[in-house]
Scaffold this active site. Sequence first.
Site, short mmCIF file in Angstrom:
data_model
loop_
_atom_site.label_atom_id
_atom_site.label_comp_id
_atom_site.label_asym_id
_atom_site.label_seq_id
_atom_site.Cartn_x
_atom_site.Cartn_y
_atom_site.Cartn_z
N CYS A 71 0.75 -1.08 0.16
CA CYS A 71 -0.04 0.31 -0.42
C CYS A 71 0.88 1.13 0.23
O CYS A 71 1.36 1.04 1.08
CB CYS A 71 -1.09 -0.27 1.43
SG CYS A 71 -1.68 1.30 1.26
N CYS A 195 -4.90 6.03 -4.43
CA CYS A 195 -4.37 5.24 -3.80
C CYS A 195 -2.85 5.05 -4.45
O CYS A 195 -2.75 5.47 -5.49
CB CYS A 195 -4.75 3.71 -4.67
SG CYS A 195 -4.01 2.42 -4.67
N1 LIG Z 1 -6.39 -2.33 -1.43
C1 LIG Z 1 -4.80 -2.62 -2.42
C2 LIG Z 1 -3.84 -2.64 -1.24
C3 LIG Z 1 -3.85 -0.40 -0.66
C4 LIG Z 1 -3.79 -0.02 -1.88
C5 LIG Z 1 -3.22 1.24 -1.21
N2 LIG Z 1 -4.92 1.96 -0.85
C6 LIG Z 1 -1.71 2.20 -1.98
O1 LIG Z 1 -2.21 3.46 -1.52
O2 LIG Z 1 -1.25 1.77 -2.56
C7 LIG Z 1 -4.58 -4.33 -2.70
O3 LIG Z 1 -4.88 -5.37 -1.92
O4 LIG Z 1 -4.07 -4.32 -3.63
#
Ligand SMILES: N[C@@H](CCC[C@H](N)C(=O)O)C(=O)O
Length: 255
Positions: A71, A195
């Site tokens: 993340c 994200c």
């Molecule tokens: N939900 C994603 C991992 C988290 C990504 C995130 N919020 C970021 O900032 O990169 C997954 O399960 O792939």
Amino acid sequence: MEFFKYQGTGNDFVMVDNRDLQFPKDKSIIEKLCDRRFGIGADGLILLENDPDYDFKMVYYNSDGGESTMCGNGGRCLVAFAFFLDIFEDKCKFIAIDGEHEAEIHNGIIKLKMINVDTISHDGNDFVLNTGSPHYVKYVEHLEDFNVYTEGHGIRNSENYKEKGINVNFVEKNAADEIFVRTYERGVEDETYSCGTGVTASALTFLQKDNLTSVKVKTLGGNLKVYAEKNGNSFRNIWLEGPAKQVFRGKVDIF
Ligand SMILES: N[C@@H](CCC[C@H](N)C(=O)O)C(=O)O
């Protein structure tokens, strides 16, 4: 249990100092802590742990309670948390599920080095790549009014991706050096305000077409910047930069 709440461009996380390894790594407990009505509320939960070879270790869970891949915004928030805990001065190295990360903090702005990216694949006109987490990138028009939930949910649950899941990013070019990105996140199963690995993935598809070495990225929760060195189809020295803040701290009963 004492917890801290952080946000990085609106991607929010419950943060726990687990250097004493007392946190119960139970899916239903994590899911409840992340619940916005029955718990603290967050897109994910992050444990800061010790590692003999690094300044600290990152353990990341999505809001569905499952441990997941990297993340980017969470990593930036964890760096701000480690700085708050006096674990390092201005530069650090930590270990996460996708490997080693370097980071720097200056006046609340965190620069996080992401893993190298060697392949950007195509799915029709769209892109698929891994920036620590798997990402689908689709360029669209009128992103402001686009139905990110419906379209993202559809791609994430389509035949090719439903088993392992994928994060789905919708991108619009704003200017020669700026894009706007909205993301449907796997494990949250909804659109988040930002994200980090998705912003990085989107930026790399943009940099692939241009001779730029950095791109500004607008998200619903704020602005980020991605720097990268391109060599053919692969990228090195990828850095994700932007703010991360402690929002509040508290105590919660989890047993
Ligand atoms: N939900 C994603 C991992 C988290 C990504 C995130 N919020 C970021 O900032 O990169 C997954 O399960 O792939």
